[in-house]
Design an enzyme around this catalytic site. Structure first.
Site, PDB file in Angstrom:
ATOM      1  N   GLU A 283     -74.965  48.124 103.618  1.00  0.00           N
ATOM      2  CA  GLU A 283     -75.902  49.158 103.191  1.00  0.00           C
ATOM      3  C   GLU A 283     -76.926  49.441 104.297  1.00  0.00           C
ATOM      4  O   GLU A 283     -77.285  50.596 104.543  1.00  0.00           O
ATOM      5  CB  GLU A 283     -76.597  48.694 101.913  1.00  0.00           C
ATOM      6  CG  GLU A 283     -77.147  49.830 101.101  1.00  0.00           C
ATOM      7  CD  GLU A 283     -77.574  49.378  99.713  1.00  0.00           C
ATOM      8  OE1 GLU A 283     -76.765  48.727  99.003  1.00  0.00           O
ATOM      9  OE2 GLU A 283     -78.704  49.661  99.335  1.00  0.00           O
ATOM     10  N   GLU A 286     -75.423  51.613 106.799  1.00  0.00           N
ATOM     11  CA  GLU A 286     -75.383  52.989 106.279  1.00  0.00           C
ATOM     12  C   GLU A 286     -76.744  53.663 106.442  1.00  0.00           C
ATOM     13  O   GLU A 286     -76.810  54.837 106.831  1.00  0.00           O
ATOM     14  CB  GLU A 286     -75.074  52.924 104.779  1.00  0.00           C
ATOM     15  CG  GLU A 286     -73.718  53.442 104.365  1.00  0.00           C
ATOM     16  CD  GLU A 286     -73.588  53.373 102.850  1.00  0.00           C
ATOM     17  OE1 GLU A 286     -73.802  52.285 102.279  1.00  0.00           O
ATOM     18  OE2 GLU A 286     -73.272  54.407 102.236  1.00  0.00           O
ATOM     19  N   CYS A 309     -76.427  48.803  93.792  1.00  0.00           N
ATOM     20  CA  CYS A 309     -75.938  47.485  93.356  1.00  0.00           C
ATOM     21  C   CYS A 309     -76.133  47.219  91.881  1.00  0.00           C
ATOM     22  O   CYS A 309     -75.663  46.211  91.363  1.00  0.00           O
ATOM     23  CB  CYS A 309     -76.547  46.375  94.185  1.00  0.00           C
ATOM     24  SG  CYS A 309     -78.278  46.604  94.495  1.00  0.00           S
ATOM     25  N   SER A 329     -75.762  55.016  98.314  1.00  0.00           N
ATOM     26  CA  SER A 329     -74.944  54.233  99.236  1.00  0.00           C
ATOM     27  C   SER A 329     -73.572  54.031  98.582  1.00  0.00           C
ATOM     28  O   SER A 329     -73.470  53.946  97.364  1.00  0.00           O
ATOM     29  CB  SER A 329     -75.629  52.884  99.450  1.00  0.00           C
ATOM     30  OG  SER A 329     -74.686  51.928  99.839  1.00  0.00           O
ATOM     31  N   LYS A 368     -72.979  43.981  84.131  1.00  0.00           N
ATOM     32  CA  LYS A 368     -72.027  43.368  85.065  1.00  0.00           C
ATOM     33  C   LYS A 368     -70.687  43.092  84.385  1.00  0.00           C
ATOM     34  O   LYS A 368     -69.648  43.042  85.038  1.00  0.00           O
ATOM     35  CB  LYS A 368     -72.607  42.077  85.640  1.00  0.00           C
ATOM     36  CG  LYS A 368     -73.784  42.298  86.567  1.00  0.00           C
ATOM     37  CD  LYS A 368     -73.343  42.722  87.951  1.00  0.00           C
ATOM     38  CE  LYS A 368     -74.504  43.147  88.804  1.00  0.00           C
ATOM     39  NZ  LYS A 368     -74.098  43.826  90.025  1.00  0.00           N
ATOM     40  N   GLU A 371     -69.087  46.314  84.701  1.00  0.00           N
ATOM     41  CA  GLU A 371     -68.783  46.629  86.097  1.00  0.00           C
ATOM     42  C   GLU A 371     -67.476  45.977  86.549  1.00  0.00           C
ATOM     43  O   GLU A 371     -66.632  46.621  87.165  1.00  0.00           O
ATOM     44  CB  GLU A 371     -69.926  46.170  87.014  1.00  0.00           C
ATOM     45  CG  GLU A 371     -69.713  46.563  88.475  1.00  0.00           C
ATOM     46  CD  GLU A 371     -70.814  46.034  89.409  1.00  0.00           C
ATOM     47  OE1 GLU A 371     -71.273  44.896  89.221  1.00  0.00           O
ATOM     48  OE2 GLU A 371     -71.195  46.756  90.334  1.00  0.00           O
ATOM     49  N   GLU A 376     -61.548  50.778  89.527  1.00  0.00           N
ATOM     50  CA  GLU A 376     -61.533  50.803  90.998  1.00  0.00           C
ATOM     51  C   GLU A 376     -61.773  49.427  91.603  1.00  0.00           C
ATOM     52  O   GLU A 376     -61.598  49.237  92.798  1.00  0.00           O
ATOM     53  CB  GLU A 376     -62.536  51.829  91.547  1.00  0.00           C
ATOM     54  CG  GLU A 376     -63.997  51.575  91.260  1.00  0.00           C
ATOM     55  CD  GLU A 376     -64.489  52.178  89.943  1.00  0.00           C
ATOM     56  OE1 GLU A 376     -63.669  52.335  89.014  1.00  0.00           O
ATOM     57  OE2 GLU A 376     -65.699  52.463  89.838  1.00  0.00           O
ATOM     58  N   CYS A 513     -83.430  42.497  88.004  1.00  0.00           N
ATOM     59  CA  CYS A 513     -82.512  41.580  87.312  1.00  0.00           C
ATOM     60  C   CYS A 513     -83.215  40.417  86.611  1.00  0.00           C
ATOM     61  O   CYS A 513     -82.675  39.867  85.659  1.00  0.00           O
ATOM     62  CB  CYS A 513     -81.488  41.019  88.282  1.00  0.00           C
ATOM     63  SG  CYS A 513     -80.411  42.296  88.914  1.00  0.00           S
TER      64      CYS A 513
HETATM   65 FE1  HC0 Z   1     -78.635  41.232  90.139  1.00  0.00          FE
HETATM   66 FE2  HC0 Z   1     -77.354  41.695  92.280  1.00  0.00          FE
HETATM   67  S1  HC0 Z   1     -79.598  41.271  92.186  1.00  0.00           S
HETATM   68  S2  HC0 Z   1     -77.620  43.193  90.625  1.00  0.00           S
HETATM   69  O1  HC0 Z   1     -79.920  42.093  89.375  1.00  0.00           O
HETATM   70  O2  HC0 Z   1     -77.765  43.748  94.188  1.00  0.00           O
HETATM   71  O3  HC0 Z   1     -77.023  41.046  87.738  1.00  0.00           O
HETATM   72  O4  HC0 Z   1     -79.694  38.530  89.806  1.00  0.00           O
HETATM   73  O5  HC0 Z   1     -76.409  39.464  91.019  1.00  0.00           O
HETATM   74  O6  HC0 Z   1     -74.418  42.173  92.176  1.00  0.00           O
HETATM   75  O7  HC0 Z   1     -77.132  39.793  94.454  1.00  0.00           O
HETATM   76  C1  HC0 Z   1     -77.674  41.085  88.575  1.00  0.00           C
HETATM   77  C2  HC0 Z   1     -79.330  39.567  89.834  1.00  0.00           C
HETATM   78  C3  HC0 Z   1     -77.111  40.338  91.063  1.00  0.00           C
HETATM   79  C4  HC0 Z   1     -75.511  41.975  92.296  1.00  0.00           C
HETATM   80  C5  HC0 Z   1     -77.144  40.483  93.659  1.00  0.00           C
HETATM   81  C6  HC0 Z   1     -77.552  42.984  93.497  1.00  0.00           C
HETATM   82 FE1  SF4 Z   2     -79.149  46.409  86.742  1.00  0.00          FE
HETATM   83 FE2  SF4 Z   2     -80.464  45.137  84.864  1.00  0.00          FE
HETATM   84 FE3  SF4 Z   2     -78.026  44.422  85.464  1.00  0.00          FE
HETATM   85 FE4  SF4 Z   2     -79.942  43.932  87.180  1.00  0.00          FE
HETATM   86  S1  SF4 Z   2     -79.748  43.053  85.148  1.00  0.00           S
HETATM   87  S2  SF4 Z   2     -77.945  44.778  87.645  1.00  0.00           S
HETATM   88  S3  SF4 Z   2     -81.276  45.696  86.880  1.00  0.00           S
HETATM   89  S4  SF4 Z   2     -78.616  46.369  84.578  1.00  0.00           S
END
Ligand code: HC0
Ligand code: SF4
Length: 580
Positions: A283, A286, A309, A329, A368, A371, A376, A513
């Site tokens: 990133e 980029e 992310c 990104s 997540k 995700e 993909e 997070c």
């Molecule tokens: Fe997060 Fe991450 S910081 S999104 O909030 O970027 O879930 O803790 O793991 O993938 O590293 C969440 C937290 C992660 C990712 C990282 C990012």
């Molecule tokens: Fe996004 Fe919240 Fe998940 Fe962190 S915990 S990746 S801010 S949805």
């Protein structure tokens, strides 16, 4: 200011303070249910509808809700008379009269605010039961489980989804006894604009909204001798997991967590922070690439660049800003970069066939789960990350496995994918991704060493923050937003041509997070979020290396496998594209 009497205390508070706020200040703990207000963040719900917080105000005939009654000069308040206690108990009994009686098997048991109130009010019978129970929808999505039979209409989820996140996936539908909280026209959540941020789950006081649980699936995989099961742990987990074992918020438990994961039977324990460093390489490059083109007068370059992310944020811009899909990104999230590298570079090195390797992630996040299920991120149907477990789910697994968490010694992550810099650690709090990027972008752009790596301006829990960084005379303007409502405002500015930034970090959850939907429940306490954030910055400060590009294992990964950032191979394994 006004001075009033609450129980045996006299207190002076600013005009506009509620009885609930004044009482909290002097240590009187008035019970609440629908009310939530995380001071210093935008999470708030105050419909004053449940009447659990009623108090007696001298001179008034009716009991008053403490959450919505302002203090006045000379007021006398009583918070625990027999009349008040009986009223609260009756309210709880009435709520329970239309609530399933299956506490023993409810996923929220032990952590349920309604259950706690029933206990606190000494509810021993259910005087109002026997009538019809409303039957409402259940739904299991990739991330969130809805069991609306358990909904008590506190409207907290509706407030966060509409007012804080501006997603608008949840609201009251139908009327009277048939009312339910659901997407418009009572559609499924999976067919709505839900981003799976999980903030509704984070504030639901009962078992109506919970996470999709993968713990049994994990136990089966760990028990399977034919599988190699590896784990990655997200940055925000290590500063919150301890809360599930009675430790104060913000107690770092990284070493104990790694030890516990080995006890559970994982073959290798790695760190998402390693992949966070990798994300900065891609990133950050980029960012530098777009900036250089911009400075060379390229009119077609897309600025600002937006971080990518957070999967709920990605989902949000795909749904609501399909015209801006070329701005973010293209870097995958650290979770997905980890999975992709684990199932190629590392698996090849170790001689483990892809179908034997199970990659699990421990995340503070519910999005997540969604995700890693995106098409993909699969190769011939086999996902890069097989599934994701929340911080709360990990705690239940540790308890089930009889592991005495607080007595565990520390253990270190395995290498190579367990080594990270301080930059990777702070990803878990709002502003951390930007700060990590700045540390590398500064050094690579200016060719000089950054003496002070702490970018204090981008820290904190203010909803939108901005900072200007001098790069050899070029003023780089960066912005940070957390909470999707704040993100929407920034994106609307960009769409309308009023953009002042070159780069913006966005995280869907208030706090980033650390405040994710899979974390130990904060039960409305903002100080818990502050403590977790502080702990991440402390862990960063103690790391010998604090800039992603200095991570020796990341350097080795490029040398041995990827070539350089944004190479063809890096594009294939570490970048993505967006859909509307
Ligand atoms: Fe997060 Fe991450 S910081 S999104 O909030 O970027 O879930 O803790 O793991 O993938 O590293 C969440 C937290 C992660 C990712 C990282 C990012
Ligand atoms: Fe996004 Fe919240 Fe998940 Fe962190 S915990 S990746 S801010 S949805």
């Amino acid at each position: 200011e006004v001075t009033l009497q609450i129980d045996r205390h006299s207190i002076t508070v600013p005009v506009g303070t509620t009885i609930l706020e004044a009482a909290t200040e002097i240590g009187i703990n008035i019970p609440t249910l629908c009310h939530i207000d995380l001071k210093g963040t935008c999470i708030k719900n105050n419909p004053a509808s449940c009447r659990i917080c009623v108090v007696e105000v001298e001179g008034r005939k009716n009991l008053a809700p403490a959450c919505a009654t302002k203090c006045t000069e000379g007021m006398t308040v009583r918070t625990s008379t027999l009349r008040v206690m009986n009223a609260r108990k009756i309210v709880a009994e009435l709520i329970l009269s239309d609530h399933p009686n299956d506490c023993l098997t409810c996923p929220k048991s032990g952590n349920c605010e309604l259950q706690n109130l029933a206990l606190r009010f000494n509810v021993r019978e259910m005087p109002f039961t026997g009538g019809e129970l409303s039957l409402r929808k259940r739904e299991v999505t990739s991330s969130i489980v809805r069991n609306m039979d358990k909904c008590i209409f506190c409207r907290r989820c509706e407030s966060v989804c509409n007012d804080v996140q501006t997603v608008g996936a949840l609201g009251a539908v139908r009327r009277g006894f048939n009312t339910t909280i659901a997407p418009a026209f009572d559609k499924k959540m999976s067919e709505s604009e839900c981003t799976y941020c999980g903030q509704c789950v984070a504030v639901c006081p009962v078992g109506a909204l919970t996470e999709r649980d993968h713990t049994n699936r994990l136990l089966e995989d760990l028990d399977d001798p034919d599988k190699v099961v590896i784990v990655q742990t997200a940055p925000a987990v290590r500063v919150a997991l301890g809360e599930e074992f009675g430790l104060p918020a913000g107690t770092p438990v990284t070493g104990k967590m790694v030890y516990a994961l080995r006890e559970l039977g994982f073959n290798y324990v790695f760190d998402t922070d390693f992949a966070a460093d990798l994300t900065i390489m891609e990133e950050g490059t980029e960012v530098l690439d777009r900036l250089t083109r911009f400075l060379n007068g390229d009119k077609n370059v897309c600025l600002p660049i937006l971080t990518s992310c957070c999967p709920a944020w990605v989902n949000f811009f795909e749904h609501h800003f399909p015209d801006l899909l070329n701005i973010p990104s293209t870097a995958r999230s650290p979770q997905q970069m980890f999975g992709s590298i684990a199932k190629t570079y590392w698996a090849e090195k170790m001689g483990i066939p892809r179908e034997k390797l199970v990659v699990v992630s421990i995340m503070p996040c519910l999005a997540k789960k969604y995700e890693c299920d995106r098409e993909e991120f699969k190769v011939n149907g086999n996902p890069d990350v097989d599934y994701s477990i929340s911080t709360r789910e990990l705690a239940t697994l540790i308890k089930r496995a009889n592991i005495g968490f607080n007595l565990l010694p520390n253990s270190e992550f395995d290498n190579p994918m367990g080594e990270s810099t301080g930059a990777g650690v702070i990803f878990g709090t709002t502003g951390g991704v930007m700060e990590a990027a700045l540390r590398s972008v500064y050094e690579i752009y200016t060719g000089t060493t950054l003496e002070n790596v702490n970018f204090e301006h981008v820290r904190g829990l203010e909803g939108v923050r901005r900072a200007t960084i001098n790069l050899n005379g070029f003023e780089l303007k960066v912005g940070i937003a957390h909470g999707l409502g704040n993100a929407r405002r920034l994106l609307e500015d960009i769409r309308n041509g009023h953009n002042e930034y070159h780069a913006i970090e966005i995280m869907a959850c208030p706090g980033g997070c650390i405040g994710g939907g899979g974390q130990p429940l904060h039960h409305g306490r903002a100080d818990i979020l502050y403590a977790r954030s502080r702990a991440l910055y402390e862990e960063d400060a103690q790391k010998p290396l604090r800039k992603s590009h200095e991570n020796p294992y990341i350097q080795k990964l490029y040398e041995e496998y990827l070539g350089k950032p944004l190479s063809e191979k890096a594009h294939m394994l570490l970048h993505t594209h967006y859909f509307n």
